[in-house]
Scaffold this active site. Structure first.
Site, short mmCIF file in Angstrom:
data_model
loop_
_atom_site.label_atom_id
_atom_site.label_comp_id
_atom_site.label_asym_id
_atom_site.label_seq_id
_atom_site.Cartn_x
_atom_site.Cartn_y
_atom_site.Cartn_z
N LYS A 111 12.99 -39.04 -8.44
CA LYS A 111 13.88 -38.19 -9.24
C LYS A 111 13.08 -37.40 -10.27
O LYS A 111 13.34 -36.22 -10.49
CB LYS A 111 15.00 -39.03 -9.88
CG LYS A 111 15.97 -39.54 -8.80
CD LYS A 111 17.40 -39.73 -9.22
CE LYS A 111 18.28 -39.69 -7.96
NZ LYS A 111 19.57 -40.32 -8.07
N LYS A 190 14.18 -36.27 2.08
CA LYS A 190 15.42 -37.04 2.11
C LYS A 190 16.58 -36.19 1.62
O LYS A 190 16.50 -35.56 0.58
CB LYS A 190 15.31 -38.29 1.22
CG LYS A 190 16.61 -39.12 1.19
CD LYS A 190 16.61 -40.19 0.10
CE LYS A 190 17.61 -39.91 -1.01
NZ LYS A 190 19.02 -40.15 -0.70
N LYS A 193 22.18 -35.56 -2.84
CA LYS A 193 23.09 -34.66 -3.56
C LYS A 193 22.35 -33.92 -4.66
O LYS A 193 22.56 -32.74 -4.86
CB LYS A 193 24.24 -35.46 -4.15
CG LYS A 193 25.21 -35.98 -3.14
CD LYS A 193 26.36 -36.69 -3.85
CE LYS A 193 26.50 -38.11 -3.36
NZ LYS A 193 25.88 -39.09 -4.26
#
Ligand code: ATP
Ligand code: MG
Length: 322
Positions: A111, A190, A193
């Site tokens: 992230k 990957k 969202k």
């Protein structure tokens, strides 16, 4: 009877990765045991800081999940924040969480690499996830492969807690379907969202077509043979096509003479068709006033009973009550 639990963050509309990694296994398992499925809005606060958007995503994800076959009469379906005891448990678990365990989290590093701000909550995300799983005495957690390490962390924390305070928690198992473990997105990474590389389940036709056409490919010319083994188009088509149709696409790749645009059209058709019944169901549910709120309130009431039961064991074990 086994208890199944899975959560999905309301961080955007559900995509193909969510469907194959978590939603489809969850809808199968609701017929086999006791299912607890929730919308992880506390988790979503790590990346969504717009309250109106968060509310919209919660409702959207609930409708998506219900349209895909989640049956609220079979599964306990609720919003994470409707059972605030999970935040209490998360704090308690933090005290048996070694820093090093979180520092090794791939998902956290991933992230950050995508430009998400490194808040304390993002860092301790796996502890809240452990709290979700342990609060409901879950046996099996159907998830995508990206959550494998988080499940290992959950087990580590449960063991550490049990060693410190006595047997309080069950050790859960991940249920990761190998054939759909990590669905890749438009950019070959990957599908997520929050990475802007998704193919949504319920996009309008034109937008879905546009998304599929935007899958990144190499620049091999139309006439030349192409390699089906490394293609995002083929790997996505595999999820939808019959074995014959898949073999057809693979042969056409190798033969040359067909451009990527044509293969993307076949993929678009397959996705559109697969989700048509669910799209119709979603529109029906969306038109029912108050339906989502009712379903979530019903689920929350059931979830709270289980959560309170666990919390009374936990509080007693650590010495903050009884
Ligand atoms: P975010 O970017 O906000 O983390 P996400 O798309 O990763 O969103 P989550 O809500 O984190 O979705 O995950 C919900 C479930 O979907 C989890 O079980 C996760 O393992 C699964 N999942 C998410 N992405 C994929 C993927 N690309 N392939 C397979 N499973 C996936
Ligand atoms: Mg995720």
């Amino acid at each position: 009877m086994l208890r199944y639990l899975t959560g999905i963050q309301p961080t955007g509309p559900l995509h193909i990765g969510n469907y194959f990694g978590a939603v489809r296994p969850a809808t199968e398992l609701q017929n086999k045991g006791e299912a607890f499925y929730f919308i992880a809005d506390f988790h979503a606060l790590t990346t969504v800081h717009d309250p109106a958007l968060l509310r919209e995503y919660v409702r959207g994800v609930a409708l998506d999940f219900l349209a895909c076959g989640l049956d609220p009469a079979k599964a306990c379906f609720f919003r994470q924040s409707d059972v605030p005891a999970v935040a209490e448990l998360s704090w308690i678990l933090s005290n048996v969480t070694p820093m090093g365990l979180l520092e090794r989290s791939h998902s956290y590093k991933d992230k950050l690499a995508h430009g998400i701000a490194p808040s304390h909550a993002l860092f301790s995300y796996p502890v809240l996830m452990a709290a979700d799983i342990l609060l409901y005495d879950s046996d099996v957690v159907p998830v995508g492969k990206d959550q494998k390490q988080h499940l290992e962390i959950t087990r580590d924390l449960a063991v550490k807690f049990n060693e410190t305070y006595g047997e309080v928690f069950k050790l859960p198992e991940a249920d990761i379907r190998e054939e759909v473990a990590t669905i890749i997105g438009l950019d070959g990474q990957k599908m997520s969202k929050s990475y802007g590389n998704t193919i949504g389940l319920f996009l309008p036709e034109k937008e879905l077509r546009k998304k599929v056409m935007s899958i990144v490919t190499d620049s091999i010319p139309v006439e030349a043979p192409k390699d089906p083994t490394n293609s995002a188009i083929v790997s996505l088509y595999k999820l939808f096509a019959t074995p014959d149709a898949l073999a057809g696409m693979e042969n056409d790749f190798r033969a040359g003479g067909i451009g990527y645009g044509e293969f993307k059209k076949r993929l678009f058709e397959a996705i559109w068709e697969k989700f048509t019944p669910m799209r119709e169901r979603r529109a029906e549910l969306e038109a029912k006033p108050g339906y989502v709120d009712q379903v979530l309130a019903y689920g929350a009431a059931k979830a709270r009973v289980v959560a309170e039961n666990t919390m009374s064991r936990v509080r007693k074990a650590v010495g903050i009550s009884g």
